[in-house]
Motif scaffolding. Structure first.
Motif, PDB file in Angstrom:
ATOM      1  N   GLY A 191       5.826   4.788  10.868  1.00 62.55           N
ATOM      2  CA  GLY A 191       7.204   5.335  10.410  1.00 62.55           C
ATOM      3  C   GLY A 191       7.298   5.405   8.538  1.00 62.55           C
ATOM      4  N   MET A 192       6.715   5.842   7.962  1.00 63.93           N
ATOM      5  CA  MET A 192       6.672   5.354   6.037  1.00 63.93           C
ATOM      6  C   MET A 192       7.581   7.447   6.286  1.00 63.93           C
ATOM      7  N   PRO A 193       8.489   7.814   5.929  1.00 65.24           N
ATOM      8  CA  PRO A 193       8.912   8.626   5.061  1.00 65.24           C
ATOM      9  C   PRO A 193       8.401   9.717   4.977  1.00 65.24           C
ATOM     10  N   ALA A 194       7.960  11.026   5.340  1.00 57.21           N
ATOM     11  CA  ALA A 194       7.782  11.842   4.491  1.00 57.21           C
ATOM     12  C   ALA A 194       7.849  12.197   3.983  1.00 57.21           C
ATOM     13  N   PHE A 217      -2.565   8.345  -1.211  1.00 63.18           N
ATOM     14  CA  PHE A 217      -2.651   8.817   1.098  1.00 63.18           C
ATOM     15  C   PHE A 217      -1.588   9.446   1.525  1.00 63.18           C
ATOM     16  N   GLU A 218      -2.034  10.407   2.349  1.00 63.68           N
ATOM     17  CA  GLU A 218      -1.136  10.530   2.948  1.00 63.68           C
ATOM     18  C   GLU A 218      -0.712  10.679   4.698  1.00 63.68           C
ATOM     19  N   THR A 219       0.445  10.918   5.118  1.00 60.62           N
ATOM     20  CA  THR A 219       0.348  10.374   6.538  1.00 60.62           C
ATOM     21  C   THR A 219       0.855  10.824   7.225  1.00 60.62           C
ATOM     22  N   ASP A 220       0.887  10.647   8.586  1.00 61.20           N
ATOM     23  CA  ASP A 220       0.780  11.532   9.867  1.00 61.20           C
ATOM     24  C   ASP A 220       2.092  12.001  10.090  1.00 61.20           C
ATOM     25  N   ARG A 224       2.221   7.654  10.057  1.00 60.69           N
ATOM     26  CA  ARG A 224       1.488   6.406   9.726  1.00 60.69           C
ATOM     27  C   ARG A 224      -0.585   6.941   8.847  1.00 60.69           C
ATOM     28  N   ALA A 225      -0.578   5.664   8.773  1.00 63.42           N
ATOM     29  CA  ALA A 225      -2.121   5.512   7.758  1.00 63.42           C
ATOM     30  C   ALA A 225      -2.815   4.893   8.445  1.00 63.42           C
ATOM     31  N   THR A 226      -3.910   5.080   7.316  1.00 64.95           N
ATOM     32  CA  THR A 226      -4.753   4.066   7.071  1.00 64.95           C
ATOM     33  C   THR A 226      -5.382   3.636   6.018  1.00 64.95           C
ATOM     34  N   ALA A 227      -4.754   3.565   4.349  1.00 59.74           N
ATOM     35  CA  ALA A 227      -5.249   3.812   3.724  1.00 59.74           C
ATOM     36  C   ALA A 227      -6.161   3.132   2.644  1.00 59.74           C
TER      37      ALA A 227
END
Length: 265
Positions: A191-194, A217-220, A224-227
């Motif tokens: 749920g991190m902001p785009a 890193f980037e999120t979807d 969501r991300a696994t960094a």
């Protein structure tokens, strides 16, 4: 020797399982075709990934009997000439195609042990399926897992594995996972902001008063991300995230206040 055959030799080389003759053939082929080196790297990385996350297992006695029965059912000599279509080797999926068939050829320059190497490949494949219980698709997916996912599993398996979570004002969350014994740390977000195209998230170890850059890193689409953090984790580090220009902080220091900060002490 074609590229598929070299890929098989590269796998045997990574396992230290080649005969002297096959090792010479492997080295000669690599010297003549340096653009095939990607198969060498892929084989080495696959073996390293397996050795890092799979505990040795003693197979039950039934495995040997099953293996020998399977081998006994496989024809040991091809009858008649075998031709292969003229295809673009650069576009061929060697993993999906599997080992090339063994075809006796009086004019071939292959070493005499080539057939024995094929039997080794068959035996190793059967044992992997019997002992690990993986299908071909699952095994391929296992080997191609992102490094961050592998690191997270290693952390969670460590005796000193720890984690901590924080919530963000907009409803997002981030969980840091770390292990001092492995020196690894991973941040899992939801749920991190785009961000805009000219921005990126950057990871930091904050050690005392000193921020140490640990990768971007980037999120979807769901934040969501696994960094995995680049560099070695130290006990007491704060794991932080800032918003930086695309490509990361230009001077190696944070340019904004952290949007995530997880204390590990």
């Amino acid at each position: 020797m074609n590229e598929r055959e070299f890929a098989d030799l590269a796998a045997g080389h990574a396992l230290n399982a080649l005969s002297d003759a096959d090792e010479r053939a492997y080295q000669e082929a690599l010297a003549s075709n340096p653009h095939w080196e990607s198969h060498v790297r892929d084989a080495a990385e696959a073996i390293a990934a397996l050795s890092a996350v799979i505990e040795p297992v003693d197979p039950p006695p039934s495995v040997r009997a099953s293996l020998m029965a399977r081998i006994a059912d496989v024809p040991q000599q091809a009858v008649g000439p075998v031709t292969t279509p003229d295809v673009d080797r650069d576009d061929e999926d060697y993993a999906a195609a599997g080992p090339a068939p063994v075809v006796p050829d009086a004019t071939s320059s292959r070493p005499a042990s080539w057939g024995r190497r094929r039997w080794f490949t068959l035996a190793a494949s059967i044992v992997a399926v019997l002992v690990l219980g993986f299908g071909a698709a699952s095994f391929g997916q296992y080997l191609t897992r992102p490094a961050a996912v592998i690191a997270l599993q290693q952390i969670e398996s460590a005796p000193d594995a720890q984690s901590a979570s924080v919530s963000m004002p907009d409803g997002g969350s981030a969980t840091a996972h770390w292990s001092a014994s492995t020196g690894q740390s991973v941040l899992v977000t939801d749920g991190m902001p785009a961000l805009s195209d000219d921005q990126t998230y950057e990871l930091w170890f904050v050690r005392g008063e000193t921020p140490i850059a640990a990768g971007i890193f980037e999120t979807d689409a769901d934040g969501r991300a696994t960094a995995m953090l680049d560099g070695e984790f130290h006990s007491g580090d704060v794991i932080a995230v800032t918003v930086e220009p695309a490509g990361g902080s230009p001077d190696g220091t944070p340019s904004s206040a952290p949007v995530v900060a997880v204390a590990t002490a």
